[in-house]
Motif scaffolding. Structure first.
Motif, short mmCIF file in Angstrom:
data_model
loop_
_atom_site.label_atom_id
_atom_site.label_comp_id
_atom_site.label_asym_id
_atom_site.label_seq_id
_atom_site.Cartn_x
_atom_site.Cartn_y
_atom_site.Cartn_z
N GLU A 1 -2.78 -1.60 1.05
CA GLU A 1 -2.01 -0.42 1.44
C GLU A 1 -0.64 -0.39 0.76
OE1 GLU A 1 -1.77 0.64 5.51
OE2 GLU A 1 -3.84 0.04 5.97
N TRP A 2 -0.17 0.84 0.57
CA TRP A 2 1.20 1.10 0.10
C TRP A 2 1.77 2.22 0.97
CZ3 TRP A 2 -3.01 0.78 -3.18
CH2 TRP A 2 -2.98 -0.22 -4.17
N GLY A 3 3.04 2.14 1.30
CA GLY A 3 3.72 3.26 1.95
C GLY A 3 3.45 3.38 3.44
N THR A 4 4.30 4.16 4.08
CA THR A 4 4.20 4.39 5.53
C THR A 4 4.39 5.86 5.86
OG1 THR A 4 6.56 3.89 5.78
CG2 THR A 4 5.01 2.06 6.10
N GLY A 5 4.04 6.74 4.92
CA GLY A 5 4.29 8.17 5.10
C GLY A 5 3.44 8.80 6.19
N ASP A 6 3.76 10.05 6.49
CA ASP A 6 3.04 10.79 7.53
C ASP A 6 1.67 11.27 7.05
OD1 ASP A 6 5.17 10.48 9.25
OD2 ASP A 6 6.12 12.37 8.62
N ARG A 7 1.49 11.34 5.73
CA ARG A 7 0.19 11.75 5.18
C ARG A 7 -0.59 10.51 4.73
NH1 ARG A 7 1.29 16.02 0.61
NH2 ARG A 7 2.93 14.53 0.03
N THR A 8 -1.92 10.66 4.66
CA THR A 8 -2.78 9.54 4.30
C THR A 8 -3.56 9.87 3.04
OG1 THR A 8 -3.04 8.91 6.62
CG2 THR A 8 -4.66 8.03 5.06
N ALA A 9 -3.58 8.92 2.11
CA ALA A 9 -4.37 9.04 0.88
C ALA A 9 -5.32 7.85 0.79
CB ALA A 9 -3.47 9.09 -0.35
N LEU A 10 -6.54 8.11 0.35
CA LEU A 10 -7.58 7.08 0.19
C LEU A 10 -7.90 6.93 -1.29
CD1 LEU A 10 -10.01 8.42 2.96
CD2 LEU A 10 -8.01 6.90 3.25
N LEU A 11 -8.04 5.70 -1.77
CA LEU A 11 -8.33 5.44 -3.17
C LEU A 11 -9.58 4.56 -3.26
CD1 LEU A 11 -4.74 4.55 -4.48
CD2 LEU A 11 -5.89 6.79 -4.52
N VAL A 12 -10.53 4.99 -4.13
CA VAL A 12 -11.79 4.27 -4.28
C VAL A 12 -12.01 4.00 -5.77
CG1 VAL A 12 -14.23 4.20 -3.67
CG2 VAL A 12 -12.66 5.63 -2.32
N HIS A 13 -12.07 2.73 -6.14
CA HIS A 13 -12.14 2.31 -7.54
C HIS A 13 -13.55 2.41 -8.11
CE1 HIS A 13 -14.30 -1.43 -6.62
NE2 HIS A 13 -13.59 -1.46 -5.51
N GLY A 14 -13.65 2.13 -9.41
CA GLY A 14 -14.93 2.14 -10.10
C GLY A 14 -15.56 0.76 -10.20
N ILE A 15 -16.75 0.70 -10.81
CA ILE A 15 -17.48 -0.55 -10.93
C ILE A 15 -16.69 -1.55 -11.78
CG2 ILE A 15 -18.82 0.05 -13.01
CD1 ILE A 15 -21.27 -1.22 -11.54
N MET A 16 -16.83 -2.82 -11.43
CA MET A 16 -16.19 -3.96 -12.09
C MET A 16 -14.72 -4.10 -11.70
SD MET A 16 -17.80 -4.00 -15.93
CE MET A 16 -17.32 -2.34 -16.40
N SER A 17 -14.18 -3.20 -10.92
CA SER A 17 -12.75 -3.19 -10.60
C SER A 17 -12.56 -3.51 -9.12
CB SER A 17 -12.17 -1.83 -10.98
OG SER A 17 -10.77 -1.85 -10.95
N ASP A 18 -11.40 -3.28 -8.60
CA ASP A 18 -11.15 -3.33 -7.16
C ASP A 18 -9.83 -2.62 -6.88
OD1 ASP A 18 -8.99 -5.27 -7.35
OD2 ASP A 18 -10.42 -6.91 -7.27
N ALA B 1 2.75 6.76 -2.54
CA ALA B 1 3.65 6.40 -1.44
C ALA B 1 5.00 7.10 -1.60
CB ALA B 1 3.82 4.88 -1.38
N ASP B 2 5.47 7.22 -2.83
CA ASP B 2 6.73 7.91 -3.10
C ASP B 2 6.63 9.41 -2.78
OD1 ASP B 2 7.97 5.60 -3.90
OD2 ASP B 2 7.74 5.97 -6.05
N HIS B 3 5.40 9.94 -2.75
CA HIS B 3 5.17 11.34 -2.38
C HIS B 3 4.98 11.50 -0.86
CE1 HIS B 3 4.53 12.08 -6.68
NE2 HIS B 3 4.61 13.37 -6.41
N GLY B 4 5.18 10.43 -0.10
CA GLY B 4 5.12 10.55 1.35
C GLY B 4 3.79 10.18 1.96
N TYR B 5 2.96 9.44 1.22
CA TYR B 5 1.66 9.04 1.74
C TYR B 5 1.66 7.60 2.24
CZ TYR B 5 -0.60 13.12 -0.42
OH TYR B 5 -0.99 14.40 -0.77
N ARG B 6 0.86 7.33 3.24
CA ARG B 6 0.35 6.00 3.51
C ARG B 6 -0.94 5.91 2.70
NH1 ARG B 6 -3.35 4.34 8.52
NH2 ARG B 6 -3.68 2.13 8.00
N VAL B 7 -1.00 4.97 1.78
CA VAL B 7 -2.11 4.88 0.83
C VAL B 7 -3.00 3.70 1.20
CG1 VAL B 7 -2.76 4.71 -1.60
CG2 VAL B 7 -0.58 5.80 -0.96
N ILE B 8 -4.30 3.96 1.31
CA ILE B 8 -5.28 2.93 1.63
C ILE B 8 -6.30 2.87 0.49
CG2 ILE B 8 -6.97 2.07 3.29
CD1 ILE B 8 -5.70 3.99 5.36
N ALA B 9 -6.39 1.73 -0.16
CA ALA B 9 -7.35 1.53 -1.24
C ALA B 9 -8.35 0.46 -0.82
CB ALA B 9 -6.64 1.08 -2.52
N VAL B 10 -9.61 0.69 -1.08
CA VAL B 10 -10.66 -0.25 -0.71
C VAL B 10 -11.06 -1.12 -1.89
CG1 VAL B 10 -11.62 1.31 1.04
CG2 VAL B 10 -12.55 1.34 -1.29
#
Length: 231
Positions: free
Chosen positions: A7-24, A36-45
């Motif tokens: 995770e990055w950020g603690t904003g009022d909005r939520t963003a989800l990030l999903v990577h491609g194969i071979m990555s994470d 996060a600088d745009h006001g999101y709490r960002v969650i990447a799996v």
């Protein structure tokens, strides 16, 4: 399956990030803080078989179901790259984000009759840092280091997620939520006919000029600019 998240950020909005194969989730090292600088709490799996997530059976259905098991519904934004774009598209009706962005998604291939070359994908497990740098001349040194680290943590058996079948039949008929398809230049996954179909069915399609398949690492500024109006 509950996936490992970053995770990055603690904003009022939520963003989800999903990577491609071979990555994470480490692939989003610049995108996460920028959102996060745009006001999101960002969650990447980390998808199953990648990073710190568990291993198991590999199929498009499993990847999608894991997203539903792990991520919150109703996020303000969801972004999926490549295999992550395929997984997100199969989960989007259940996750119901306000907006979805599919970054050069793995929905199709140039030859719909040709099975995916699983062995070629699996052999990438053995790429050295020098190979990665040669194949990706526009990447920052930090991204090359991240790719080497993620390959070390990747289960190459995920390469067989289509079980020898062609990569075809995954282009959505319609957007389940307002959706942007962001393309490399050229895209080897979304052809001209697909672009016509996508636009006709309600997707917005934008090409990031000169960017390769991993747009956010090939041209970070172009990637972010392409999201104007969507973040």
């Amino acid at each position: 399956m509950r996936l490992h998240t970053r995770e990055w950020g603690t904003g009022d909005r939520t963003a989800l990030l999903v990577h491609g194969i071979m990555s994470d989730s480490r692939t989003w090292r610049r995108v996460g803080p920028a959102l996060a600088d745009h006001g999101y709490r960002v969650i990447a799996v980390d998808l199953r078989g990648h990073g710190l997530s568990p291993r198991g059976e590999y199929s498009p259905r499993h990847f999608a179901d894991d997203l539903v098991d792990t991520l919150p519904t109703g996020a303000d934004l969801a972004v999926g790259h490549s295999l992550g774009g395929l997984s997100l598209a199969l989960a989007v009706e259940r996750l119901r984000p306000v907006r979805a962005v599919y970054s050069d998604p793995a929905w199709s291939a140039r030859d719909p009759e040709q099975p995916l070359d699983c062995e070629a994908f699996a052999s990438a497990k053995n790429l050295t840092r020098e190979h990665i740098a040669r194949f990706n001349p526009h990447w920052a040194a930090e991204d090359i280091d991240v790719e080497a680290a993620t390959l070390a943590d990747w289960d190459a058996d995920t390469s067989y997620f289509l079980d020898g079948r062609p990569l075809t039949g995954f282009v959505p008929d319609r957007p389940a939520v307002p959706s942007l398809v962001q393309l490399a230049d050229p895209s080897h996954l979304i052809g001209a006919d697909d672009v016509v179909r996508l636009r006709a069915s309600g997707f917005e399609v934008r090409t990031v000029t000169g960017a390769g398949h991993t747009i956010h690492r090939d041209d970070f500024d172009g990637f972010m600019k392409s999201l104007d109006g969507w973040i």
